[in-house]
Design an enzyme around this catalytic site. Structure first.
Site, short mmCIF file in Angstrom:
data_model
loop_
_atom_site.label_atom_id
_atom_site.label_comp_id
_atom_site.label_asym_id
_atom_site.label_seq_id
_atom_site.Cartn_x
_atom_site.Cartn_y
_atom_site.Cartn_z
CE LYS A 1 -4.36 1.65 1.65
NZ LYS A 1 -5.52 1.48 2.48
CE LYS B 1 -5.70 -15.31 -6.55
NZ LYS B 1 -5.26 -14.69 -5.34
CE LYS C 1 -13.15 -9.17 -1.54
NZ LYS C 1 -12.87 -10.54 -1.18
P1 ADP Z 1 -10.08 -11.59 -3.18
O1 ADP Z 1 -8.82 -11.72 -4.01
O2 ADP Z 1 -11.29 -11.72 -4.00
O3 ADP Z 1 -10.07 -10.34 -2.32
P2 ADP Z 1 -9.43 -12.93 -0.72
O4 ADP Z 1 -8.04 -12.39 -0.76
O5 ADP Z 1 -10.38 -12.40 0.30
O6 ADP Z 1 -10.09 -12.82 -2.18
O7 ADP Z 1 -9.32 -14.51 -0.60
C1 ADP Z 1 -9.81 -15.31 0.46
C2 ADP Z 1 -9.32 -16.73 0.24
O8 ADP Z 1 -9.72 -17.24 -1.04
C3 ADP Z 1 -7.79 -16.82 0.28
O9 ADP Z 1 -7.43 -17.98 1.00
C4 ADP Z 1 -7.37 -16.97 -1.16
O10 ADP Z 1 -6.22 -17.74 -1.29
C5 ADP Z 1 -8.59 -17.66 -1.80
N1 ADP Z 1 -8.73 -17.19 -3.20
C6 ADP Z 1 -9.16 -15.98 -3.59
N2 ADP Z 1 -9.19 -15.89 -4.94
C7 ADP Z 1 -8.74 -17.07 -5.42
C8 ADP Z 1 -8.55 -17.61 -6.74
N3 ADP Z 1 -8.82 -16.91 -7.83
N4 ADP Z 1 -8.09 -18.87 -6.85
C9 ADP Z 1 -7.83 -19.60 -5.73
N5 ADP Z 1 -7.99 -19.17 -4.47
C10 ADP Z 1 -8.46 -17.92 -4.30
#
Ligand code: ADP
Ligand code: TRP
Length: 324
Positions: free
Chosen positions: A110, A189, A192
């Site tokens: 950040k 990938k 969000k």
């Molecule tokens: P985002 O990237 O949508 O903000 P988070 O960081 O909150 O998602 O992810 C929460 C959990 O879901 C973590 O353990 C992360 O490794 C898993 N995760 C998120 N996106 C993916 C993805 N595209 N493929 C595999 N695992 C994912």
């Protein structure tokens, strides 16, 4: 052996969250004593609207239950319902070198982007360490991006134990299957932050529309295509039965098909795959008292463990005067 993990309620869960994390947590609930919590205090570092945070937290609980998290097998609770964790965070903070936190990626990234970070984000790994240590956790299943935080947790536990005596059990990370990286609707990938997600419990109609808009390459229909490297095929293989995947892979290798049919097949397979969870979600959503009961029961089971660990830690560092 205690398994523990937390997931932040920073939005509605998507396929990446499910196949990359939640499904694996659910599988683990049958192996060991599992504690899973919704990390709403961590989410405060990004979600600043109280109503939105409350709703995401409740939705996360309902989603987890709908997806098969079984309160008879796993303890499910909300992070903030265990105030012992926040107190433990302070005990850990007092021994945490600034330099250790300055190297942690959430804060460092950040800052590198020229944004101003608050003290919550800076101290985020210490709250996470308290989450883990408060429950005498042995195994912490997380995505590879969280490995650094588990290492910080181990460092803090080792140095606390070294200074005050053996208080904390040393946890180990269990890195979740990296091959489960789920592509988003743009082929990157799914996340969000990239606005390319397929939410788990979105209404089927808009979800179908999203799937029909997934980006594809412009190779001619007749050309054979290797299935493994195609994100549409990857999405299909997550939700379709094995025999349908083999058939689809053969179609790719033969060529002579349109991506439109594959997208339709992805949407159909997804609807079937999540149908049961969707029905269960409706039941849970219609029974808010039952959800509250599960979370209340989870919190009291979690507090029992966290209370003992906090007492151990407070005694060791001399802040519990009356108990001595
Ligand atoms: P985002 O990237 O949508 O903000 P988070 O960081 O909150 O998602 O992810 C929460 C959990 O879901 C973590 O353990 C992360 O490794 C898993 N995760 C998120 N996106 C993916 C993805 N595209 N493929 C595999 N695992 C994912
Ligand atoms: N920081 C984790 C994530 O973003 C969530 C989390 C908070 C967590 N506390 C935890 C994970 C303790 C495992 C253990 O994914």
């Amino acid at each position: 052996m205690r398994v523990l993990s937390g997931i932040q309620p920073t939005g509605r869960f998507h396929w990446g969250n499910y196949f990359g994390a939640i499904r694996q947590y659910i599988d683990l609930q049958h192996e060991d004593a599992a504690f899973y919590f919704i990390a709403n205090l961590h989410a405060l570092t990004t979600v600043r609207d109280p109503e939105v945070l409350r709703q995401y937290t409740l939705d996360a609980a309902i989603d987890l239950l709908a997806l098969g998290l079984d309160p008879d097998h796993a303890v499910l609770f909300v992070q903030s319902d265990v105030p012992e964790v926040s107190e433990l965070t302070w005990l850990l903070l007092t021994g945490t070198p600034m330099g250790l936190l300055e190297r942690c990626h959430a804060y460092k990234d950040k800052k590198a982007r020229g944004l101003s970070a608050d003290a919550g984000l800076f101290n985020y790994p210490v709250l996470m360490a308290a989450d883990i240590l408060a429950y005498d956790s042995d195994t912490v299943p997380v995505g590879a991006d969280q490995l650094q935080h588990i290492e910080v947790c181990r460092d803090l536990a080792v140095s606390f134990n070294h200074h005050y005596g053996e208080v904390f059990r040393l946890p180990k990370a269990k890195i979740l299957d990296a091959s489960a990286k789920v592509p988003g609707t743009d082929g990157e990938k799914m996340s969000k932050s990239y606005n390319n997600t397929l939410e788990l419990f979105e209404d089927p109609k808009p979800q179908r529309k999203k799937i029909m808009r997934i980006t594809t390459d412009s190779r001619p229909m007749e050309e054979p295509k290797p299935p493994e490297s195609d994100h549409l095929f990857q999405l299909f293989s997550l939700v379709a039965p094995d025999d349908a995947c083999e058939e689809m892979a053969a179609t790719y290798r033969r060529g002579g098909f349109g991506y439109g049919e594959v997208k339709k097949a992805v949407a159909d397979a997804a609807e079937a795959y999540f149908a049961e969870a969707r029905a269960r979600r409706e039941e849970w959503a219609a029974a808010p008292d039952r959800v509250a009961e599960v979370l209340g029961d989870g919190a009291s089971r979690a507090r029992k463990v966290a209370g003992e660990v906090l007492r151990r830690a407070s005694d060791a560092c001399g802040v519990s005067v009356r108990s001595k």
